[in-house]
Design a protein around this motif. Structure first.
Motif, PDB file in Angstrom:
ATOM      1  N   ALA A  24      53.319   9.234   3.552  1.00 45.19           N
ATOM      2  CA  ALA A  24      52.957   7.588   3.479  1.00 45.19           C
ATOM      3  C   ALA A  24      51.748   7.327   3.892  1.00 45.19           C
ATOM      4  O   ALA A  24      51.040   8.326   4.918  1.00 45.19           O
ATOM      5  CB  ALA A  24      53.872   6.769   4.355  1.00 45.19           C
ATOM      6  N   VAL A  25      51.078   6.460   3.323  1.00 45.05           N
ATOM      7  CA  VAL A  25      49.756   6.167   3.695  1.00 45.05           C
ATOM      8  C   VAL A  25      49.646   4.903   4.132  1.00 45.05           C
ATOM      9  O   VAL A  25      50.206   3.817   3.924  1.00 45.05           O
ATOM     10  CB  VAL A  25      48.592   6.295   2.449  1.00 45.05           C
ATOM     11  CG1 VAL A  25      48.957   5.367   1.143  1.00 45.05           C
ATOM     12  CG2 VAL A  25      47.306   5.770   2.964  1.00 45.05           C
ATOM     13  N   PHE A 138      39.663   3.627  -2.675  1.00 42.54           N
ATOM     14  CA  PHE A 138      40.254   4.947  -2.030  1.00 42.54           C
ATOM     15  C   PHE A 138      41.017   5.528  -2.632  1.00 42.54           C
ATOM     16  O   PHE A 138      41.699   5.229  -3.584  1.00 42.54           O
ATOM     17  CB  PHE A 138      40.836   4.294  -0.674  1.00 42.54           C
ATOM     18  CG  PHE A 138      39.922   3.630   0.256  1.00 42.54           C
ATOM     19  CD1 PHE A 138      39.242   4.105   1.206  1.00 42.54           C
ATOM     20  CD2 PHE A 138      39.768   2.334   0.170  1.00 42.54           C
ATOM     21  CE1 PHE A 138      38.427   3.804   2.191  1.00 42.54           C
ATOM     22  CE2 PHE A 138      38.672   1.676   0.963  1.00 42.54           C
ATOM     23  CZ  PHE A 138      38.164   2.259   1.932  1.00 42.54           C
ATOM     24  N   ARG A 139      41.257   6.761  -2.240  1.00 46.06           N
ATOM     25  CA  ARG A 139      42.109   7.711  -2.621  1.00 46.06           C
ATOM     26  C   ARG A 139      42.893   8.635  -1.690  1.00 46.06           C
ATOM     27  O   ARG A 139      42.021   8.902  -0.660  1.00 46.06           O
ATOM     28  CB  ARG A 139      41.743   8.739  -3.774  1.00 46.06           C
ATOM     29  CG  ARG A 139      42.637   9.638  -4.583  1.00 46.06           C
ATOM     30  CD  ARG A 139      42.068  10.289  -5.661  1.00 46.06           C
ATOM     31  NE  ARG A 139      40.846  11.244  -5.364  1.00 46.06           N
ATOM     32  CZ  ARG A 139      40.161  11.852  -6.154  1.00 46.06           C
ATOM     33  NH1 ARG A 139      40.609  11.807  -7.540  1.00 46.06           N
ATOM     34  NH2 ARG A 139      39.250  12.490  -5.759  1.00 46.06           N
ATOM     35  N   THR A 140      44.237   8.776  -1.617  1.00 43.98           N
ATOM     36  CA  THR A 140      44.820   9.601  -0.628  1.00 43.98           C
ATOM     37  C   THR A 140      44.309  11.078  -0.654  1.00 43.98           C
ATOM     38  O   THR A 140      44.084  11.600  -1.819  1.00 43.98           O
ATOM     39  CB  THR A 140      46.449   9.357  -0.372  1.00 43.98           C
ATOM     40  OG1 THR A 140      46.825   9.935  -1.855  1.00 43.98           O
ATOM     41  CG2 THR A 140      46.811   7.783  -0.350  1.00 43.98           C
ATOM     42  N   ARG A 141      44.286  11.690   0.400  1.00 37.98           N
ATOM     43  CA  ARG A 141      44.078  13.142   0.457  1.00 37.98           C
ATOM     44  C   ARG A 141      45.138  14.169   0.890  1.00 37.98           C
ATOM     45  O   ARG A 141      45.033  15.202   0.976  1.00 37.98           O
ATOM     46  CB  ARG A 141      42.886  13.558   1.346  1.00 37.98           C
ATOM     47  CG  ARG A 141      41.524  12.886   1.018  1.00 37.98           C
ATOM     48  CD  ARG A 141      40.385  13.318   2.002  1.00 37.98           C
ATOM     49  NE  ARG A 141      40.194  14.669   1.694  1.00 37.98           N
ATOM     50  CZ  ARG A 141      39.257  15.393   2.327  1.00 37.98           C
ATOM     51  NH1 ARG A 141      38.728  15.013   3.541  1.00 37.98           N
ATOM     52  NH2 ARG A 141      39.115  16.711   2.108  1.00 37.98           N
ATOM     53  N   ILE A 142      46.262  13.421   1.002  1.00 37.60           N
ATOM     54  CA  ILE A 142      47.356  14.214   1.353  1.00 37.60           C
ATOM     55  C   ILE A 142      48.030  14.818   0.250  1.00 37.60           C
ATOM     56  O   ILE A 142      48.620  15.866   0.432  1.00 37.60           O
ATOM     57  CB  ILE A 142      48.785  13.097   1.976  1.00 37.60           C
ATOM     58  CG1 ILE A 142      47.872  11.933   3.079  1.00 37.60           C
ATOM     59  CG2 ILE A 142      49.560  13.930   2.795  1.00 37.60           C
ATOM     60  CD1 ILE A 142      48.870  11.007   3.329  1.00 37.60           C
ATOM     61  N   MET A 143      47.922  14.475  -0.902  1.00 36.06           N
ATOM     62  CA  MET A 143      48.367  15.114  -2.039  1.00 36.06           C
ATOM     63  C   MET A 143      47.156  15.516  -2.921  1.00 36.06           C
ATOM     64  O   MET A 143      46.237  15.076  -2.601  1.00 36.06           O
ATOM     65  CB  MET A 143      49.069  13.917  -3.003  1.00 36.06           C
ATOM     66  CG  MET A 143      50.348  13.429  -2.202  1.00 36.06           C
ATOM     67  SD  MET A 143      51.773  14.748  -2.005  1.00 36.06           S
ATOM     68  CE  MET A 143      52.456  13.944  -0.791  1.00 36.06           C
ATOM     69  N   PRO A 144      47.384  16.446  -3.900  1.00 44.00           N
ATOM     70  CA  PRO A 144      46.451  16.999  -4.758  1.00 44.00           C
ATOM     71  C   PRO A 144      45.819  15.733  -5.364  1.00 44.00           C
ATOM     72  O   PRO A 144      46.625  14.928  -5.870  1.00 44.00           O
ATOM     73  CB  PRO A 144      47.176  17.936  -5.933  1.00 44.00           C
ATOM     74  CG  PRO A 144      48.555  18.368  -4.970  1.00 44.00           C
ATOM     75  CD  PRO A 144      48.793  17.120  -4.151  1.00 44.00           C
ATOM     76  N   ALA A 145      44.422  15.735  -5.727  1.00 41.37           N
ATOM     77  CA  ALA A 145      43.791  14.790  -6.309  1.00 41.37           C
ATOM     78  C   ALA A 145      44.328  13.978  -7.507  1.00 41.37           C
ATOM     79  O   ALA A 145      44.348  12.975  -7.667  1.00 41.37           O
ATOM     80  CB  ALA A 145      42.049  15.150  -6.695  1.00 41.37           C
ATOM     81  N   PRO A 274      52.034   8.245  -1.015  1.00 44.13           N
ATOM     82  CA  PRO A 274      50.663   8.939  -1.076  1.00 44.13           C
ATOM     83  C   PRO A 274      50.539   9.298  -2.458  1.00 44.13           C
ATOM     84  O   PRO A 274      49.380   9.856  -2.785  1.00 44.13           O
ATOM     85  CB  PRO A 274      50.764  10.051  -0.323  1.00 44.13           C
ATOM     86  CG  PRO A 274      52.232  10.165   0.149  1.00 44.13           C
ATOM     87  CD  PRO A 274      52.489   8.929  -0.096  1.00 44.13           C
ATOM     88  N   CYS A 275      51.507   9.395  -3.437  1.00 35.91           N
ATOM     89  CA  CYS A 275      51.273   9.835  -4.611  1.00 35.91           C
ATOM     90  C   CYS A 275      51.436   8.483  -5.858  1.00 35.91           C
ATOM     91  O   CYS A 275      51.772   7.807  -5.260  1.00 35.91           O
ATOM     92  CB  CYS A 275      52.575  10.834  -5.107  1.00 35.91           C
ATOM     93  SG  CYS A 275      52.411  12.219  -4.507  1.00 35.91           S
TER      94      CYS A 275
END
Lengths: 293, 169
Positions: A24-25, A138-145, A274-275
């Protein structure tokens, strides 16, 4: 998902790095009333503010009021004193009078990244908004771009004397941001709306509109619902239905007087997957807030 | 300072005019944390918007944003402050009169004067807004509002037009 968020719950986490969920973000909004030199000069206040920020991946801050340009850099330094790696984006001074405010995004660089070129103030040629919102992608970095959740954040603080007019203008801002880029359908409008859901009539022009905070007060005195996160549910199906108001008094064991030294608003937050989720999903709205301690 | 007594608010309001800027700043900050109770200090807070110290001004503005309508006994002083040379003082005096609605009818002439060309744009816009909030009791300002409605400032023109509707023109 809620089980994983529970890793945030122990109050004892104050002295240790905050462990955030991998699935989760956490996006928050916090009006830090008159955030300037006076507040920064109070170590106990800065400590609480830093602890608040460390609980989230991104915090949209309203009401930075200072002639000096080093308030936020010094604050982020305090946030990072525990080894955290937060950075910030700050907007220009805005306001119709000589009393100006700045919007800020403070974000955890280990968890999210920002397209700095995307950041800016939404144009307001007809001068409908006292402090036109600051937008950034923004973009999450927890998952592959290629799989990561990306989204616009639109940071706002309405004029309390022109709330209906400004909510109508913000609706147009929201719709404008939805079509700002063909590859981005997620827009999250967040901030101090000076209004609660019963006054969100203008937002109904946004197809499938939803908001995180409902049936809870968001000011420190626990009397008003002013702060929220607003999004289009069909597009932003990444919303996990988990949200909360971080009550400064109960979270940090502060008497009301001390909590008001921090701010007259509590932070509000919501959790997102996050995806990037391609198609609309049906996730029920939580009727009760989740507690982060 | 959470539930300040009238005596405490009165004392803080008095401290807003202290010679020492640190005392004024502390008083403004405490009033800012007093919530709606600070309404009793509405007029001193408006005057504090003209303080030489930035910290006092910022805290005063923040307090004024949150305190709602002023008490009726503050109206005469606020009407006087509409003509203040400092635009921030005038802006907040006008804002509090607008929040008072029809009760601020005695301020219509002073507000209408602030629609004149050459007035600080934010002050003129707020004056148009306040006249609209006063409503039909502001009909005497219809001429000034009509003129403002043709202003090249789109916000002033819009607010003046809305005020004209509100006053029944």
């Amino acid at each position: 998902m809620i089980c994983c968020l529970a890793v945030l719950l122990p109050a004892a986490a104050f002295a240790q790095p905050v462990v955030k969920p991998w699935d989760a973000v956490l996006i928050a909004s916090f009006n830090i009333q008159v955030f300037g030199e006076s507040k920064l000069a109070k170590p106990q206040v800065v400590e609480v503010l830093a602890r608040v920020v460390r609980k989230f991946d991104i915090v949209a801050i309203q009401e930075v009021r200072a002639k000096s340009d080093d308030i936020i850099p010094r604050f982020v330094q305090a946030v990072n004193a525990d080894g955290s790696r937060y950075h910030y984006l700050i907007g220009p001074r805005e306001g119709r009078t000589s009393s100006k405010e700045q919007y800020v995004f403070v974000y955890d660089t280990t968890r999210v990244e920002v397209d700095a070129a995307s950041a800016g103030v939404f144009p307001d040629p007809s001068d409908r908004l006292h402090r036109p919102p600051m937008c950034a992608r923004f973009r999450t970095r927890i998952m592959p771009a290629q799989a990561a959740f990306s989204f616009w954040l639109v940071n706002t603080h309405t004029d309390p004397d022109e709330v209906p007019q400004e909510l109508a203008a913000l609706t147009d801002v929201f719709l404008g941001m939805q079509s700002a880029r063909p590859d981005e359908d997620d827009v999250i409008l967040l901030g101090d709306m000076n209004a609660g859901p019963p006054e969100f009539k203008s937002y109904q022009r946004i197809p499938g509109v939803g908001w995180a905070v409902s049936g809870a007060t968001t000011n420190t005195r626990r009397t008003k619902t002013y702060d929220n996160l607003v999004f289009a549910r069909p597009a932003t199906s990444e919303y996990l239905g988990v949200w909360g108001v971080l009550d400064l008094q109960s979270t940090f064991g502060l008497p009301l007087d001390n909590a008001l030294e921090v701010s007259d608003h509590n932070p509000v937050w919501a959790a997102f997957h996050p995806c990037e989720i391609g198609g609309p999903q049906t996730i029920p709205l939580a009727s009760q807030p989740t507690t982060i301690r | 300072m959470t539930d300040s007594s009238p005596a405490e608010i009165h004392d803080l309001a008095r401290q807003l005019t202290a010679a020492d800027p640190a005392v004024r700043r502390a008083a403004a900050e405490r009033l800012c944390r007093s919530g709606p109770a600070a309404a009793a200090a509405a007029l001193p807070l408006v005057r504090a918007c003209g303080d030489a110290d930035e910290g006092v001004r910022e805290q005063a503005v923040a307090a004024l944003e949150e305190l709602g309508a002023p008490p009726s006994e503050a109206l005469a002083g606020l009407i006087e402050a509409v003509a203040a040379a400092d635009p921030l003082v005038a802006y907040w005096a006008i804002t509090l009169l607008g929040r008072s609605g029809e009760a601020a009818a005695a301020g219509v002439t002073a507000l209408a004067r602030q629609l004149a060309p050459g007035t600080d744009p934010a002050v003129a816009q707020r004056a148009a807004w306040a006249l609209g909030r006063i409503g039909s009791a502001a009909r005497a300002a219809a001429g000034a509002l009509r003129e403002a409605a043709s202003s090249s400032d789109p916000r002033l023109a819009r607010l003046a037009q809305e005020a004209l509707s509100a006053v029944g023109e």
